[in-house]
Design an enzyme around this catalytic site. Structure first.
Site, PDB file in Angstrom:
ATOM      1  N   SER A 124       9.309  21.499 -11.117  1.00  0.00           N
ATOM      2  CA  SER A 124       8.104  20.691 -11.268  1.00  0.00           C
ATOM      3  C   SER A 124       7.933  20.403 -12.749  1.00  0.00           C
ATOM      4  O   SER A 124       8.552  21.056 -13.603  1.00  0.00           O
ATOM      5  CB  SER A 124       6.901  21.474 -10.729  1.00  0.00           C
ATOM      6  N   TYR A 137       1.003  28.530  -8.529  1.00  0.00           N
ATOM      7  CA  TYR A 137       2.025  27.488  -8.396  1.00  0.00           C
ATOM      8  C   TYR A 137       2.806  27.352  -9.698  1.00  0.00           C
ATOM      9  O   TYR A 137       4.034  27.282  -9.699  1.00  0.00           O
ATOM     10  CB  TYR A 137       1.353  26.170  -8.025  1.00  0.00           C
TER      11      TYR A 137
END
Length: 241
Positions: A124, A137
């Site tokens: 990410s 996350y």
């Protein structure tokens, strides 16, 4: 002979786009997910080591080789550290990190024996940066960056490559669900939130899953034969600012 690829979490979103792209390129694709999807579907729970080991053993038995492993399965969770329980943290790490590690461990003996393999981890933009209310996350994506780099170094002698895709905001069911949850909590207008997300990106829009899939297919291929240990940004310029 067709190249053999394993994609985890290939039933929807970026994973689905990756499976479809590899099928178009005539890979033999095994899709490991908890729900059916395209390719040769094998039901697999990424939080269960026995389930992962069994699924990958089935691939080896049927195909005899593993050329590519794409660790895409993942979930999102929005909260700061104070509002993240240990159970919630464990769930995020179990799917996003431990599941990827288990899949890599299961594939490495075959890749070592054949002296060839490509591992692609779905990271990410949060492999590099922090975002608000993204403690668990963010932690999981930083961990995947480490997994990719250390695996690349440790297994280069076997001609096994490992790279990490650092994808920015992408229009997936995961993204849509996160927006829905945010709007439910805050009362914000959904269309306005979508527009604001697009405006945060220098290119003025969010990514399409197919754009991430194109990069994954490239990193899996022999065209990327000298690329390993890399973190590839595909975020519309978001982290360049």
């Amino acid at each position: 002979m067709a190249q053999v690829a394993i994609v985890t979490g290939g039933a929807k979103g970026i994973g689905l786009a990756i499976v479809n792209e590899l099928l178009e390129q005539e890979y033999q694709v095994y899709n490991l997910d908890i729900q059916p999807g395209p390719g040769q579907f094998i039901e697999c729970d990424m939080t269960d080591k026995a389930s992962v080991d069994s699924a990958i053993a089935q691939v080896v038995k049927e195909a005899g080789r593993i050329d590519t492993l794409i660790c895409n399965a993942g979930v999102h969770f929005s909260a700061n550290i104070e509002n993240t329980s240990m159970a919630q943290l464990e769930r995020i790490l179990s799917i996003n990190v431990y599941g990827a590690i288990t899949a890599i461990q299961a594939c490495l003996p075959t890749m070592k024996a054949q002296q060839h393999g490509s591992i692609v981890l779905m990271g990410s933009d949060q492999c590099h940066i922090a975002k608000p209310n993204s403690f668990a996350y963010n932690l999981s994506k930083h961990a995947l960056a480490s997994v990719g780099k250390t695996t690349a170094i440790d297994y280069a002698e076997y001609n096994i490559r490992a790279n990490v895709i650092c994808a920015g905001t992408t229009d997936t069911p995961l993204y849509q669900a996160a927006i829905d949850n945010y709007c439910e909590r805050t009362g914000a207008d959904k269309e306005q939130v979508h527009q604001e997300e697009a405006e945060l990106q220098p290119l003025g829009r969010i990514a399409k899953p197919e754009e991430i899939a194109d990069l994954a297919a490239f990193l899996a291929s022999d065209k990327a034969s000298f690329i390993t240990g890399s973190l590839y940004d595909i975020d519309g310029g978001y982290t360049a600012r």
